[in-house]
Design an enzyme around this catalytic site. Structure first.
Site, PDB file in Angstrom:
ATOM      1  N   GLU A 204       0.834  -1.188   0.000  1.00  0.00           N
ATOM      2  CA  GLU A 204       0.000   0.000   0.000  1.00  0.00           C
ATOM      3  C   GLU A 204       0.878   1.250   0.000  1.00  0.00           C
ATOM      4  O   GLU A 204       1.659   1.464   0.923  1.00  0.00           O
ATOM      5  CB  GLU A 204      -0.871  -0.071   1.265  1.00  0.00           C
ATOM      6  CG  GLU A 204      -1.610   1.168   1.620  1.00  0.00           C
ATOM      7  CD  GLU A 204      -2.279   1.005   3.001  1.00  0.00           C
ATOM      8  OE1 GLU A 204      -2.159  -0.055   3.633  1.00  0.00           O
ATOM      9  OE2 GLU A 204      -2.912   1.992   3.419  1.00  0.00           O
TER      10      GLU A 204
ATOM     11  N   ASP B 188      -1.083  -1.526   5.774  1.00  0.00           N
ATOM     12  CA  ASP B 188      -0.944  -1.028   7.139  1.00  0.00           C
ATOM     13  C   ASP B 188      -1.957  -1.683   8.068  1.00  0.00           C
ATOM     14  O   ASP B 188      -3.025  -2.098   7.631  1.00  0.00           O
ATOM     15  CB  ASP B 188      -1.174   0.491   7.168  1.00  0.00           C
ATOM     16  CG  ASP B 188      -0.007   1.232   6.527  1.00  0.00           C
ATOM     17  OD1 ASP B 188       1.076   0.624   6.418  1.00  0.00           O
ATOM     18  OD2 ASP B 188      -0.191   2.401   6.148  1.00  0.00           O
TER      19      ASP B 188
ATOM     20  N   ASP C  22      -4.183  -0.595   9.910  1.00  0.00           N
ATOM     21  CA  ASP C  22      -5.214   0.358  10.336  1.00  0.00           C
ATOM     22  C   ASP C  22      -6.459   0.182   9.474  1.00  0.00           C
ATOM     23  O   ASP C  22      -6.530  -0.721   8.644  1.00  0.00           O
ATOM     24  CB  ASP C  22      -4.675   1.800  10.263  1.00  0.00           C
ATOM     25  CG  ASP C  22      -4.239   2.146   8.842  1.00  0.00           C
ATOM     26  OD1 ASP C  22      -4.547   1.375   7.915  1.00  0.00           O
ATOM     27  OD2 ASP C  22      -3.573   3.184   8.663  1.00  0.00           O
TER      28      ASP C  22
ATOM     29  N   ASP D 246      -7.760   1.956   7.013  1.00  0.00           N
ATOM     30  CA  ASP D 246      -7.528   2.073   5.575  1.00  0.00           C
ATOM     31  C   ASP D 246      -6.881   0.810   5.016  1.00  0.00           C
ATOM     32  O   ASP D 246      -7.260   0.310   3.969  1.00  0.00           O
ATOM     33  CB  ASP D 246      -6.589   3.255   5.277  1.00  0.00           C
ATOM     34  CG  ASP D 246      -7.387   4.527   5.088  1.00  0.00           C
ATOM     35  OD1 ASP D 246      -8.637   4.442   5.089  1.00  0.00           O
ATOM     36  OD2 ASP D 246      -6.758   5.598   4.967  1.00  0.00           O
TER      37      ASP D 246
END
Ligand code: 2B7
Length: 709
Positions: free
Chosen positions: A483, A574, A576, A578
């Site tokens: 990403e 990641d 998180d 997103d």
């Protein structure tokens, strides 16, 4: 989140891969006295081929002791799958009684003490003496291996499972089994301990009802699982596993009422569900389409018989792009299709083309619809009942009987063309949808050609952002989908460039669930993945020759595995919100457009650490909160913690050490364990319908701790 766990149960870590392999091995073979395959074969050979074998050896082999010695040979595993297999064997006998037309209700209850009761309202197993065994029919059924075949005669023509031999196997593998038979005005009872009758068949008293009731206590000596530390752990019945199959059974046998109850304190607390569908597989199709917009209601449905073969089909087109066709033979899911499915598909392609030509939807100059055009957005169930099914293929999940193809094709052709003639309005809607699919296919082919030409001009044909590896053997090559450009940069510096390639993805990728299939080729990120991984399909041309280079289509089975450039495609996002969103979008893409890649086990999820804990010279990376607590407890409060917000924050060496180095990293392998459930959950999570999605999320939010996706 149960559903998602099932779909992409990703819990397999590479670090403990060896252990897992051992564990699975055991699970498959049964643990009491696992034989090697060779030994098994030689036993079989002895039984069937060799002259002069010792009759007493056969007796021993045929006795229930043999089942206890080699449970794996009879029920496949002694793990969770095998445990549930016991239930299916008993339920199958009750379903057979229903198929014979003598029973319409089956109750399955998980009791407080992890025993299981199955009860039907059939004729009751006969209680008279069987000449050949000198025992009552009941006792024969439960203690003589292979007794089933000798029973029932014409009434038990079609059967799933072990063809009625199951009851004795269940008995052998149960610490205790009780059978109650209500028949001829009397209630009979017999008890068995590890397969051995504890007394004869008793008459308890009078009764006005009819039926059979079996309670069994699976033997803990036989059934167990192994945890990560190789310790034995008890296994339990799982509501979801039972519910899923029993619901399917009820759909497949219209009118049959199946009630599942869980009386375990805490776990089930009396929870009960009833599965009863007068519409049979038509209800099944409606159930599967409850998150989709149907083009016509109700589903097309027919149930016909020719030469002892019954063919039942239900089909309904929706506005989605993928096809969902499931086929069954004698209530068993044929994952790999077979002659019944081929017959159905041929009928569908031919009849729809004929209809479209006849009614002017296809002009003389137009080429025919392909089968794929026609099946876009189609949900269908094909269920056939065949007297002597031959199952083929590696997993024995493909029907081989040649005669079934012609029968299915002609019955389906007749019914489909009748339906189209009698229902001109929905027929037109369906044909319009198929015309759209055809157009989209033709556009996509053009778009793909354009891209190919552009790539040929720019040379190489690989996306510019790809940092490829030097190794060429796909088995040894890994592609990291990363990403963002900054994480991509760290990964490029941190990797072992001999076998690790990096493809940075910018921002959100396309939600393929919401676009027309041809549009996936317009999206740069998806396009780059298609090229880098080497995703193309095998296609049959008009002369029946197979060639590579076909377009990706939703749910296509024909991915050209030989063109894959990596056998590990690793999603590295990641930790998180997103990141997890991007991961879900990627998984949706792979699941829908390249399912064989997932099925092969080529898709992985990288596990970057969440924290770095440092004290003096000692450094620990923590991959979850649990580990962090443990490390902090050990290191004390002098340790000064670093929380990684994103992969981009990590130094290249750190990323290598924690996430990419095969020696030290943990990868989760993504697997599809239940395609039809998966289909459903993906629809819910990624599709258009908002209300069911909200409901699903609300119902499952509390389980999110387990979320593996
Ligand atoms: C192949 C063997 C297993 N059987 C019968 C008759 C009825 C019947 C059964 C059954 C599971 C748990 C509740 C036939 C068939 C033995 O022969 S097994 N019902 N139900 C069952 O096992 N349920 C039968 C002909 C005439 N009368 C009864």
């Amino acid at each position: 989140m149960r559903g998602s766990r099932k779909i992409l149960s990703a819990g397999r870590s590479i670090r403990c891969a060896k252990k897992m392999v051992n564990q699975e091995h055991k699970d498959r073979e049964g643990s009491v006295a696992a034989l090697t395959e060779e030994e098994n074969l030689s036993q079989e050979g002895q039984e069937t081929n060799q002259p002069g074998y010792d009759a007493s050896a056969i007796d021993v082999l045929e006795g229930l002791e043999a089942v206890r010695v080699r449970p794996g040979m009879y029920i496949g595993t002694t793990g969770p799958k095998g445990l549930h297999h016991l239930v299916w064997e008993i339920v199958d006998n009750a379903v057979d009684e229903a198929l014979a037309g003598h029973c319409n209700k089956i109750l399955i209850t998980i009791n407080e003490d992890e025993s299981c009761t199955v009860e039907d309202n059939g004729r009751g197993i006969p209680t008279g003496i069987v000449e050949k065994t000198g025992k009552s029919a009941v006792e024969t059924v439960f203690t003589v291996l292979h007794a089933g075949g000798k029973f029932g005669g014409g009434g038990y023509k079609v059967s799933g499972g072990l063809h009625g031999v199951g009851a004795s196997v269940v008995n052998a593998l149960s610490e205790r089994l009780e059978v109650l038979v209500s028949r001829d005005g009397k209630l009979h009872k017999q008890i068995y301990l590890r397969g051995i009758a504890d007394g004869g068949l008793q008459i308890l008293g009078d009764t006005e009802s009819r039926g059979t009731k079996v309670t069994f206590w699976p033997d803990d000596l036989i059934f167990h699982d192994v945890n990560e530390d190789n310790e034995r752990i008890k296994i339990y019945f799982e509501w979801e596993t039972l519910a899923h199959r029993l619901r399917e059974m009820a759909f497949l046998n219209k009118g049959l009422c199946i009630i599942l109850t869980d009386n375990r304190p805490g776990k089930g607390a009396g929870k009960s569900e009833t599965y009863h569908y007068e519409g049979g597989i038509a209800s099944y199709v409606e159930w599967m389409n409850d998150t989709r917009d149907a083009l016509h209601k109700p589903p097309i449905y027919f149930d016909q018989k020719a030469n002892d073969v019954t063919v039942e089909c239900a089909l309904q087109w929706t506005t989605v792009y993928q096809e969902s066709i499931y086929s069954y033979v004698n209530n068993i899911n044929t994952h790999d299709g077979g002659t019944h499915l081929t017959g159905f598909r041929n009928a569908l392609t031919r009849i729809v083309n004929d209809y479209a030509r006849k009614n002017g939807h296809l002009k003389e100059a137009d080429s025919n619809f392909t089968g794929e055009d026609i099946r876009e957005g189609l949900t269908a169930i094909i269920s056939v009942k065949v007297p002597n099914p031959q199952f083929e293929g590696q997993t024995k999940e493909r029907l081989g009987n040649r005669e079934v193809q012609g029968i299915t094709q002609s019955l389906a052709s007749e019914s489909l063309s009748d339906w189209l003639e009698l229902n001109p309005k929905p027929a037109k809607e369906i044909v319009n949808k198929i015309i759209q699919a055809k157009k989209a296919r033709e556009e996509a082919a053009k778009a793909k050609n354009l891209v190919r030409r552009k790539n040929e001009l720019s040379g190489g044909g690989m996306p510019g952002k790809l940092a490829d590896c030097s190794e060429k053997d796909p088995e040894r090559c890994e592609l990291y989908l990363v990403e963002g450009d900054s994480a991509g940069g760290s990964a490029k510096q941190g990797r072992d460039r001999r076998f690790q390639a990096i493809l940075p993805l910018r921002g959100k990728i396309l939600n393929v669930e919401r676009v027309q299939p041809s549009r996936i080729y317009d999206n740069t990120e998806v396009q780059a993945m298609i090229q880098a991984i080497g995703l193309v399909t095998l296609q049959e041309d008009e002369d029946g020759n197979t060639k590579s280079g076909g377009l990706l289509r939703p749910n296509a089975e024909n991915l050209d595995l030989a063109k894959l450039r990596y056998h590990k495609v690793i999603i590295m996002t990641d930790a998180d919100v997103d990141g997890s969103h991007i991961r879900t979008l990627l998984l949706t893409f792979f699941f829908r457009y390249a399912k064989p890649l997932v099925e092969k086990g080529y898709v992985y999820i990288a596990q970057p650490p969440l924290y770095k804990v440092e004290k003096g010279k000692r450094i620990e990376y923590c991959y979850n909160e649990h580990k962090l607590e443990a490390v902090l407890a050990e290191m004390g409060d002098k340790a000064m913690i670093q929380r990684f917000k994103g992969l981009g924050e990590m130094m290249p060496e750190q990323l290598w050490e924690t996430t990419m180095n095969p020696e030290t990293r943990t990868l989760k392998q993504v697997s599809v364990t239940d395609a039809s459930d998966a289909d459903h959950v993906f629809d819910l999570l990624m599709g258009e319908a908002v209300a069911p999605r909200r409901q699903f999320i609300e119902e499952n939010a509390h389980k999110v701790g387990n979320l593996d996706v």
